[in-house]
Design a protein around this motif. Structure first.
Motif, PDB file in Angstrom:
ATOM      1  N   SER A 239      77.971  -2.879  -9.465  1.00  0.00           N
ATOM      2  CA  SER A 239      78.467  -1.620 -10.018  1.00  0.00           C
ATOM      3  C   SER A 239      77.494  -0.478  -9.771  1.00  0.00           C
ATOM      4  O   SER A 239      77.912   0.663  -9.519  1.00  0.00           O
ATOM      5  CB  SER A 239      78.707  -1.773 -11.522  1.00  0.00           C
ATOM      6  OG  SER A 239      79.686  -2.753 -11.782  1.00  0.00           O
ATOM      7  N   THR A 240      76.201  -0.743  -9.826  1.00  0.00           N
ATOM      8  CA  THR A 240      75.203   0.295  -9.594  1.00  0.00           C
ATOM      9  C   THR A 240      75.272   0.800  -8.155  1.00  0.00           C
ATOM     10  O   THR A 240      75.128   2.007  -7.896  1.00  0.00           O
ATOM     11  CB  THR A 240      73.793  -0.235  -9.897  1.00  0.00           C
ATOM     12  OG1 THR A 240      73.748  -0.688 -11.250  1.00  0.00           O
ATOM     13  CG2 THR A 240      72.744   0.841  -9.700  1.00  0.00           C
ATOM     14  N   VAL A 241      75.488  -0.106  -7.202  1.00  0.00           N
ATOM     15  CA  VAL A 241      75.657   0.313  -5.808  1.00  0.00           C
ATOM     16  C   VAL A 241      76.851   1.266  -5.684  1.00  0.00           C
ATOM     17  O   VAL A 241      76.777   2.318  -5.034  1.00  0.00           O
ATOM     18  CB  VAL A 241      75.848  -0.908  -4.895  1.00  0.00           C
ATOM     19  CG1 VAL A 241      76.167  -0.465  -3.467  1.00  0.00           C
ATOM     20  CG2 VAL A 241      74.605  -1.779  -4.899  1.00  0.00           C
ATOM     21  N   VAL A 242      77.950   0.908  -6.350  1.00  0.00           N
ATOM     22  CA  VAL A 242      79.143   1.741  -6.269  1.00  0.00           C
ATOM     23  C   VAL A 242      78.941   3.057  -7.015  1.00  0.00           C
ATOM     24  O   VAL A 242      79.512   4.083  -6.638  1.00  0.00           O
ATOM     25  CB  VAL A 242      80.371   0.972  -6.789  1.00  0.00           C
ATOM     26  CG1 VAL A 242      81.632   1.786  -6.619  1.00  0.00           C
ATOM     27  CG2 VAL A 242      80.516  -0.349  -6.048  1.00  0.00           C
ATOM     28  N   VAL A 243      78.109   3.056  -8.075  1.00  0.00           N
ATOM     29  CA  VAL A 243      77.768   4.305  -8.757  1.00  0.00           C
ATOM     30  C   VAL A 243      77.122   5.273  -7.778  1.00  0.00           C
ATOM     31  O   VAL A 243      77.454   6.463  -7.731  1.00  0.00           O
ATOM     32  CB  VAL A 243      76.823   4.041  -9.953  1.00  0.00           C
ATOM     33  CG1 VAL A 243      76.156   5.336 -10.404  1.00  0.00           C
ATOM     34  CG2 VAL A 243      77.586   3.452 -11.117  1.00  0.00           C
ATOM     35  N   GLY A 244      76.176   4.778  -6.986  1.00  0.00           N
ATOM     36  CA  GLY A 244      75.536   5.634  -5.988  1.00  0.00           C
ATOM     37  C   GLY A 244      76.541   6.204  -5.017  1.00  0.00           C
ATOM     38  O   GLY A 244      76.500   7.398  -4.682  1.00  0.00           O
ATOM     39  N   ASP A 245      77.464   5.363  -4.564  1.00  0.00           N
ATOM     40  CA  ASP A 245      78.514   5.809  -3.665  1.00  0.00           C
ATOM     41  C   ASP A 245      79.364   6.881  -4.342  1.00  0.00           C
ATOM     42  O   ASP A 245      79.626   7.949  -3.774  1.00  0.00           O
ATOM     43  CB  ASP A 245      79.369   4.599  -3.279  1.00  0.00           C
ATOM     44  CG  ASP A 245      80.435   4.933  -2.258  1.00  0.00           C
ATOM     45  OD1 ASP A 245      80.530   6.102  -1.840  1.00  0.00           O
ATOM     46  OD2 ASP A 245      81.191   4.018  -1.890  1.00  0.00           O
TER      47      ASP A 245
END
Length: 379
Positions: A239-245
């Motif tokens: 989820s954190t990776v997708v937050v950055g995106d």
């Protein structure tokens, strides 16, 4: 500009991202619970990629026969049926076939939705509105693992939630106008090769982001588990990776309307390469959390900027065809990325996923440094 139509199309694509964000990690976690290794999970992750290639060849034909809105509704309902059957038929071979159907139907939705949005937006707002599309899709994927964390991965609630979303979202498209007109024809691999020769930097970036997204949603949870973290932490890291995106696409889009889009593109490529190399070194430190954000933002920025650059160049049937090529490249990236990373993780190194992303980003950096890299080459 038709703002109501823009947000209706946006919401329908958002429902797809949320459905995939819930169901794809659940499939990987379920397979690992059944005792399958990284390569088998990678094969499962690659199946929608074959469906992407099929969907890319069908999108223009379906839109020509039915019209863009009706074709999108039909394929959203097809995706709902396929995800629902994952819950009813818990079998690895059957899941391979269902994942193929999911990839085919939802690819048509992406091609036509991206074409519709790029057709609607005005040029001075293109960066921001295309970025809002990319950001909304990423946020929907972010919400997927979070919803799965709430629902739990030990039962089929995640599959049923995704099915319900895809059953309801087509209703938003009734009565909407402004879609691109297109002819009923197939898009071939020969056409794709011509597109890649004309815009090789964009083609490489799209395939790389496709590999990134397929691996992040399917193999990254397994990678984090293998590095000693719990399933809950694994889902939060995804989820954190997708937050950055998601969070940084809007500023990237705003910058794309005010500065050189080519320079911004090159910066994202360099950031993706650096963050991919740093993650294995900092995985067990607090610095990993902002690094996950940078990792997602740089990869997502490449895709958003690619769509913006395509939207500058094509309209109507040519725009649908260009987005069909985007889908073909997406399918190639989704197919090769999980297969190579899954095999490398099982037989070479547990960090193969990150090494593969770093190598792909390095190749893109080299392409961006060529003279006239962003100018369409003559055929």
């Amino acid at each position: 500009m038709r703002w109501a139509t823009y947000f209706a199309v946006l919401a329908s694509v958002l429902s797809v991202g949320l459905a995939l964000g819930v169901s794809m990690p659940l499939v990987s976690l379920r397979l690992e619970g059944w005792g399958y290794g990284s390569f088998a999970i990678g094969v499962m992750a690659a199946m929608p990629a074959i469906g992407v290639l099929l969907g890319a060849s069908l999108a223009s034909r379906l839109a020509g026969w039915l019209g863009v809105p009706a074709a999108m509704r039909l394929c959203l309902w097809g995706g709902a049926l396929s995800i629902g059957l994952l819950a009813l038929l818990p079998s690895y071979p059957l899941w391979l076939a269902l994942r193929l159907l999911i990839g085919t139907s939802l690819t048509v939705v992406f091609i036509l939705g991206e074409s519709w949005i790029n057709q609607l937006v005005v040029e001075q707002w293109r960066g921001r509105l295309v970025a809002l599309y990319g950001s909304s899709y990423a946020l929907s994927q972010l919400a997927g693992p979070l919803v799965l964390g709430v629902l739990g991965s030990d039962d089929d609630f995640g599959f049923w939630a995704a099915t319900g979303l895809l059953l309801l979202s087509p209703l938003l498209l009734f009565g909407r106008t402004g879609a691109p007109s297109t002819e009923a024809c197939s898009v071939t691999l020969r056409d794709l090769l011509a597109f890649c020769r004309r815009l090789p930097v964009i083609a490489w970036a799209i395939a790389l982001f496709a590999a990134f997204e397929a691996m992040i949603l399917t193999l990254l949870p397994v990678y984090v588990l293998q590095q000693g973290f719990t399933a809950e932490v694994a889902l939060f890291m995804v989820s954190t990776v997708v937050v950055g995106d998601a969070v940084l696409q809007l500023p990237i889009g705003a910058l794309a309307d005010r500065m050189s889009r080519q320079a911004l593109f090159s910066g994202c490529a360099v950031s993706l390469m650096g963050s991919s190399l740093a993650i294995p070194l900092l995985l067990h430190t607090p610095a990993i959390w902002p690094l996950w954000v940078l990792f997602g933002a740089s990869a997502g920025g490449l895709f958003t900027l690619s769509l913006i650059l395509i939207g500058e160049r094509y309209r109507d049937d040519a725009l649908v065809r260009a987005n069909a090529h985007v889908a073909q490249l997406w399918g190639i990236g989704c197919l090769l990325g999980p297969l190579l990373a899954g095999a490398g993780s099982q037989w070479v190194s547990g960090h193969a996923l990150l090494w593969l992303m770093a190598a792909g980003a390095a190749g893109l950096v080299l392409l961006t440094r060529r003279a006239g890299a962003f100018e369409p080459a003559a055929l």
